[in-house]
Design an enzyme around this catalytic site. Structure first.
Site, PDB file in Angstrom:
ATOM      1  N   HIS A  69     -19.187 -20.677  64.236  1.00 49.81           N
ATOM      2  CA  HIS A  69     -18.579 -19.614  63.432  1.00 49.81           C
ATOM      3  C   HIS A  69     -19.622 -18.581  63.018  1.00 49.81           C
ATOM      4  CE1 HIS A  69     -15.192 -22.281  63.386  1.00 49.81           C
ATOM      5  NE2 HIS A  69     -14.470 -21.296  62.898  1.00 49.81           N
ATOM      6  N   SER A  86     -12.371 -13.018  64.993  1.00 46.38           N
ATOM      7  CA  SER A  86     -13.209 -13.087  63.795  1.00 46.38           C
ATOM      8  C   SER A  86     -13.451 -11.702  63.201  1.00 46.38           C
ATOM      9  CB  SER A  86     -14.554 -13.747  64.106  1.00 46.38           C
ATOM     10  OG  SER A  86     -14.399 -15.129  64.306  1.00 46.38           O
ATOM     11  N   GLN A  90     -12.297 -10.708  59.467  1.00 47.28           N
ATOM     12  CA  GLN A  90     -13.241 -10.226  58.460  1.00 47.28           C
ATOM     13  C   GLN A  90     -12.846  -8.834  57.959  1.00 47.28           C
ATOM     14  OE1 GLN A  90     -17.438 -10.919  58.749  1.00 47.28           O
ATOM     15  NE2 GLN A  90     -17.164 -12.581  60.217  1.00 47.28           N
ATOM     16  N   VAL A 125     -10.708 -16.231  55.796  1.00 45.85           N
ATOM     17  CA  VAL A 125     -10.762 -14.909  55.170  1.00 45.85           C
ATOM     18  C   VAL A 125      -9.417 -14.194  55.164  1.00 45.85           C
ATOM     19  CG1 VAL A 125     -13.228 -14.582  55.579  1.00 45.85           C
ATOM     20  CG2 VAL A 125     -11.601 -13.733  57.256  1.00 45.85           C
TER      21      VAL A 125
END
Length: 175
Positions: A69, A86, A90, A125
């Site tokens: 990650h 990702s 984010q 997130v």
């Protein structure tokens, strides 16, 4: 979603891994092993099969998954291993729009976390925002390494659950 699950259950192992391998960051082995547990009655059963694969994995495999990650709140373009999923996740939490002070706080906390645990801080997130993530970093720095590994794996399963739904929704809209 049952028609979609019928399609999923009919997929070859190769196609299944192509579609669902990215659900767990840089770890297609989870989808590969889960494919052998098909047919799945629904997406919850599919996710449970993947979570069980992870639970039964060797300790080294679990740590490799955790370490696959990305560090949160890096400047975009700095991390060549950052997947598009990702990056989007984010961005959804505002981590791509940090002030210089916020960026400094994230850097310091990420460095302290990595020094203590030897892995990146992992949190879902998409279910959070910048402040909650910062608070989570501060709070979880108090955990033991064992507790933090379990927390990281639980967060990874939350991330995978959201990504699985995304893939299934895309499949549902394919002709």
């Amino acid at each position: 979603m049952s028609r979609v699950m019928d399609r999923v259950n009919a997929l070859s192992a190769v196609r299944f891994v192509e579609l669902f391998g990215p659900i767990y960051e840089h770890s297609p082995w989870i989808a590969q092993r889960a494919h052998g547990r098909a047919p799945f009655s629904g997406h919850e059963a599919m996710l449970a099969a993947m979570a069980l694969v992870l639970e039964q994995a060797e300790e080294a495999e679990k740590m490799a998954l955790i370490r696959a990650h990305p560090e949160l709140a890096q400047r975009m373009g700095v991390d060549p291993t950052l997947t598009s999923a990702s990056a989007a996740e984010q961005a959804s939490a505002g981590l791509d729009r940090l002030t210089p002070d916020e960026f400094s706080n994230f850097r310091a906390l990420n460095e302290a976390y990595a020094a203590k645990f030897g892995m990146p801080f992992i949190i879902c997130v998409r279910r959070s925002d910048k402040q909650a993530i910062l608070n989570g970093l501060r709070t979880r720095l108090e955990n033991t390494p064992e507790a933090e590994q379990q927390t990281a794996l639980a967060e990874i399963n939350k991330i995978a659950a959201l990504r699985l739904v995304d893939v299934l929704e895309r499949l549902e809209h394919e002709v």
